[in-house]
Design a protein around this motif. Structure first.
Motif, PDB file in Angstrom:
ATOM      1  N   THR A  46     -66.624  32.739  11.424  1.00 54.12           N
ATOM      2  CA  THR A  46     -64.994  31.857  10.584  1.00 54.12           C
ATOM      3  C   THR A  46     -63.733  32.082  11.833  1.00 54.12           C
ATOM      4  O   THR A  46     -62.941  30.612  11.801  1.00 54.12           O
ATOM      5  CB  THR A  46     -64.026  32.750   9.143  1.00 54.12           C
ATOM      6  N   VAL A  47     -63.473  33.198  12.385  1.00 55.26           N
ATOM      7  CA  VAL A  47     -62.438  33.169  13.250  1.00 55.26           C
ATOM      8  C   VAL A  47     -62.628  32.478  14.189  1.00 55.26           C
ATOM      9  O   VAL A  47     -62.042  31.580  15.117  1.00 55.26           O
ATOM     10  CB  VAL A  47     -62.375  34.708  14.002  1.00 55.26           C
ATOM     11  N   TRP A  48     -64.178  31.602  14.537  1.00 58.03           N
ATOM     12  CA  TRP A  48     -63.995  31.049  16.028  1.00 58.03           C
ATOM     13  C   TRP A  48     -64.366  29.682  15.304  1.00 58.03           C
ATOM     14  O   TRP A  48     -63.725  29.091  16.346  1.00 58.03           O
ATOM     15  CB  TRP A  48     -65.874  31.331  16.180  1.00 58.03           C
ATOM     16  N   TYR A  49     -64.217  29.308  14.568  1.00 61.06           N
ATOM     17  CA  TYR A  49     -63.704  28.432  13.713  1.00 61.06           C
ATOM     18  C   TYR A  49     -62.920  27.729  13.953  1.00 61.06           C
ATOM     19  O   TYR A  49     -62.019  26.726  13.999  1.00 61.06           O
ATOM     20  CB  TYR A  49     -64.688  27.805  12.538  1.00 61.06           C
ATOM     21  N   ASN A  50     -61.654  28.758  13.528  1.00 62.31           N
ATOM     22  CA  ASN A  50     -60.295  28.809  13.483  1.00 62.31           C
ATOM     23  C   ASN A  50     -59.985  28.132  14.527  1.00 62.31           C
ATOM     24  O   ASN A  50     -58.788  28.203  15.018  1.00 62.31           O
ATOM     25  CB  ASN A  50     -59.596  29.427  12.496  1.00 62.31           C
ATOM     26  N   VAL A  51     -60.312  28.487  15.213  1.00 66.44           N
ATOM     27  CA  VAL A  51     -59.783  29.686  17.229  1.00 66.44           C
ATOM     28  C   VAL A  51     -60.224  27.488  17.314  1.00 66.44           C
ATOM     29  O   VAL A  51     -59.264  27.490  19.031  1.00 66.44           O
ATOM     30  CB  VAL A  51     -59.918  30.560  17.644  1.00 66.44           C
ATOM     31  N   TRP A  52     -61.794  27.554  17.747  1.00 64.71           N
ATOM     32  CA  TRP A  52     -62.168  26.984  18.955  1.00 64.71           C
ATOM     33  C   TRP A  52     -63.060  25.729  17.625  1.00 64.71           C
ATOM     34  O   TRP A  52     -63.931  24.673  18.605  1.00 64.71           O
ATOM     35  CB  TRP A  52     -62.924  27.715  19.854  1.00 64.71           C
ATOM     36  N   GLY A  53     -62.047  25.629  16.741  1.00 67.16           N
ATOM     37  CA  GLY A  53     -63.629  24.547  15.966  1.00 67.16           C
ATOM     38  C   GLY A  53     -63.567  23.756  16.269  1.00 67.16           C
ATOM     39  O   GLY A  53     -62.826  22.416  14.634  1.00 67.16           O
ATOM     40  N   TYR A  54     -62.289  22.527  17.233  1.00 66.50           N
ATOM     41  CA  TYR A  54     -61.852  21.177  17.484  1.00 66.50           C
ATOM     42  C   TYR A  54     -63.560  20.399  17.653  1.00 66.50           C
ATOM     43  O   TYR A  54     -64.709  21.082  18.633  1.00 66.50           O
ATOM     44  CB  TYR A  54     -60.622  21.436  18.358  1.00 66.50           C
ATOM     45  N   SER A  55     -63.000  19.169  17.817  1.00 68.82           N
ATOM     46  CA  SER A  55     -63.742  18.069  18.621  1.00 68.82           C
ATOM     47  C   SER A  55     -63.683  18.625  19.982  1.00 68.82           C
ATOM     48  O   SER A  55     -63.502  18.919  20.607  1.00 68.82           O
ATOM     49  CB  SER A  55     -63.403  16.641  17.766  1.00 68.82           C
TER      50      SER A  55
ATOM     51  N   GLN B 275     -72.361  22.037  14.916  1.00 66.11           N
ATOM     52  CA  GLN B 275     -72.429  23.119  14.840  1.00 66.11           C
ATOM     53  C   GLN B 275     -71.344  23.084  13.571  1.00 66.11           C
ATOM     54  O   GLN B 275     -71.294  23.701  12.484  1.00 66.11           O
ATOM     55  CB  GLN B 275     -72.267  24.173  16.094  1.00 66.11           C
ATOM     56  N   MET B 276     -70.103  23.165  14.072  1.00 67.95           N
ATOM     57  CA  MET B 276     -68.942  22.826  13.919  1.00 67.95           C
ATOM     58  C   MET B 276     -68.812  22.395  12.092  1.00 67.95           C
ATOM     59  O   MET B 276     -68.605  22.328  11.197  1.00 67.95           O
ATOM     60  CB  MET B 276     -68.241  22.589  14.593  1.00 67.95           C
ATOM     61  N   ALA B 277     -69.970  20.762  12.277  1.00 66.47           N
ATOM     62  CA  ALA B 277     -70.055  20.220  10.890  1.00 66.47           C
ATOM     63  C   ALA B 277     -70.203  20.836  10.255  1.00 66.47           C
ATOM     64  O   ALA B 277     -70.469  20.611   8.832  1.00 66.47           O
ATOM     65  CB  ALA B 277     -70.619  18.673  11.161  1.00 66.47           C
ATOM     66  N   GLU B 278     -71.497  21.646  10.440  1.00 67.81           N
ATOM     67  CA  GLU B 278     -72.647  22.762   9.168  1.00 67.81           C
ATOM     68  C   GLU B 278     -71.668  24.037   8.862  1.00 67.81           C
ATOM     69  O   GLU B 278     -72.387  24.945   8.170  1.00 67.81           O
ATOM     70  CB  GLU B 278     -73.257  23.244   9.936  1.00 67.81           C
ATOM     71  N   PHE B 279     -70.816  24.249   9.613  1.00 63.52           N
ATOM     72  CA  PHE B 279     -69.624  25.009   8.674  1.00 63.52           C
ATOM     73  C   PHE B 279     -69.465  25.465   7.409  1.00 63.52           C
ATOM     74  O   PHE B 279     -68.840  24.271   6.722  1.00 63.52           O
ATOM     75  CB  PHE B 279     -68.497  25.291   9.762  1.00 63.52           C
ATOM     76  N   ASP B 280     -69.890  26.411   7.233  1.00 63.22           N
ATOM     77  CA  ASP B 280     -69.704  26.716   5.555  1.00 63.22           C
ATOM     78  C   ASP B 280     -68.957  27.936   5.392  1.00 63.22           C
ATOM     79  O   ASP B 280     -69.642  28.663   5.316  1.00 63.22           O
ATOM     80  CB  ASP B 280     -70.489  27.011   4.699  1.00 63.22           C
ATOM     81  N   PRO B 281     -67.923  27.733   4.916  1.00 61.03           N
ATOM     82  CA  PRO B 281     -66.671  29.252   4.505  1.00 61.03           C
ATOM     83  C   PRO B 281     -67.315  30.365   4.047  1.00 61.03           C
ATOM     84  O   PRO B 281     -66.669  31.247   3.592  1.00 61.03           O
ATOM     85  CB  PRO B 281     -65.656  28.327   3.744  1.00 61.03           C
ATOM     86  N   GLU B 282     -68.081  29.665   2.604  1.00 65.76           N
ATOM     87  CA  GLU B 282     -68.711  30.367   1.878  1.00 65.76           C
ATOM     88  C   GLU B 282     -69.777  31.455   2.300  1.00 65.76           C
ATOM     89  O   GLU B 282     -69.489  32.812   1.872  1.00 65.76           O
ATOM     90  CB  GLU B 282     -69.269  29.596   0.081  1.00 65.76           C
TER      91      GLU B 282
END
Length: 231
Positions: free
Chosen positions: A156-165, A142-149
């Motif tokens: 976006t907040v979740w990706y920055n907080v917990w978007g780790y491997s 899911q994180m690999a498919e994240f598109d900031p646009e």
């Protein structure tokens, strides 16, 4: 170990008593798990191919040895730095009836580090090995498919907080668990069982060990974040 280390270093308890206490603690924790449940695939030398990541690294004895020494060195540096800095005065103020502070003033870094050999091995077994052997999961996809646009504010907040491997998330969770467990067990046991210890004193002693655990986790993250190690 932090509680027993306190008694041995500052309350004139014999080292043999400390090692006996450590042995009892280890056996009382290890034996039930060994008898009642199977070992994690991370700690098995032979498992089905693809069940864990980085199997060749996990089975490498020198890497286990080096990471254990590294963790012991971090513990040693934190404790030794505290001995040379804030800890003696802090203990004198908040530990009423403290017998001797010479253990802090006469400490030598190599010997302090050597005393944490078992702690280093336990840390690499609990933190480094499970993180290194963690395989990518649905969260990673899911994180690999994240598109900031196109992502929403929440995404976006979740990706920055917990978007780790998966590896990083495993290491973070286990580091937090180790730091919390070390602080709670050490603080409560010291405050309740050692006569004359103030709550602030027990909290400060426990905080030192929690800090060491967090730094060990950070060092292991740095060690594992290299080319050739799969996420």
């Amino acid at each position: 170990m932090p509680y027993l280390y306190l008694l041995t270093t500052f309350y004139a308890v014999r080292p043999t008593t400390m090692w006996l206490g450590i042995g009892i603690d280890v056996l009382s924790t290890y034996l039930p798990f060994m008898l009642l449940r199977d070992s994690s695939p991370i700690h098995q030398s032979e498992v089905a191919k693809g069940q864990v990541a980085n199997r060749s690294i996990l089975n490498d004895v020198p890497i286990k040895l080096y990471t254990s020494i590294l963790a012991a060195a971090v513990y040693g540096l934190v404790v030794y730095g505290s001995f040379r800095g804030w800890l003696p005065v802090y203990l004198a103020v908040h530990f009423d009836g403290l017998r001797d502070l010479s253990g802090a003033h006469e400490a030598a870094l190599p010997f302090v580090t050597l005393g944490f050999t078992l702690s280093g091995y336990a840390a690499q077994s609990f933190l480094f090995m499970p993180a290194l052997g963690a395989k990518p999961d649905v969260h990673d996809m899911q994180m690999a498919e994240f598109d900031p646009e196109t992502a929403s504010l929440g995404q976006t907040v979740w990706y920055n907080v917990w978007g780790y491997s998966k590896r990083s998330r495993t290491l973070i969770k286990r580091t937090v668990t180790l730091a919390f467990a070390s602080a709670m067990q050490t603080g409560l046991r010291t405050y309740i069982t050692v006569e004359g210890v103030e709550l602030a004193g027990a909290a400060g002693w426990a905080a030192m060990w929690a800090t060491a655990a967090i730094l060990v986790g950070g060092v292991f993250w740095w060690v594992g974040d290299v080319d050739g190690v799969s996420n």
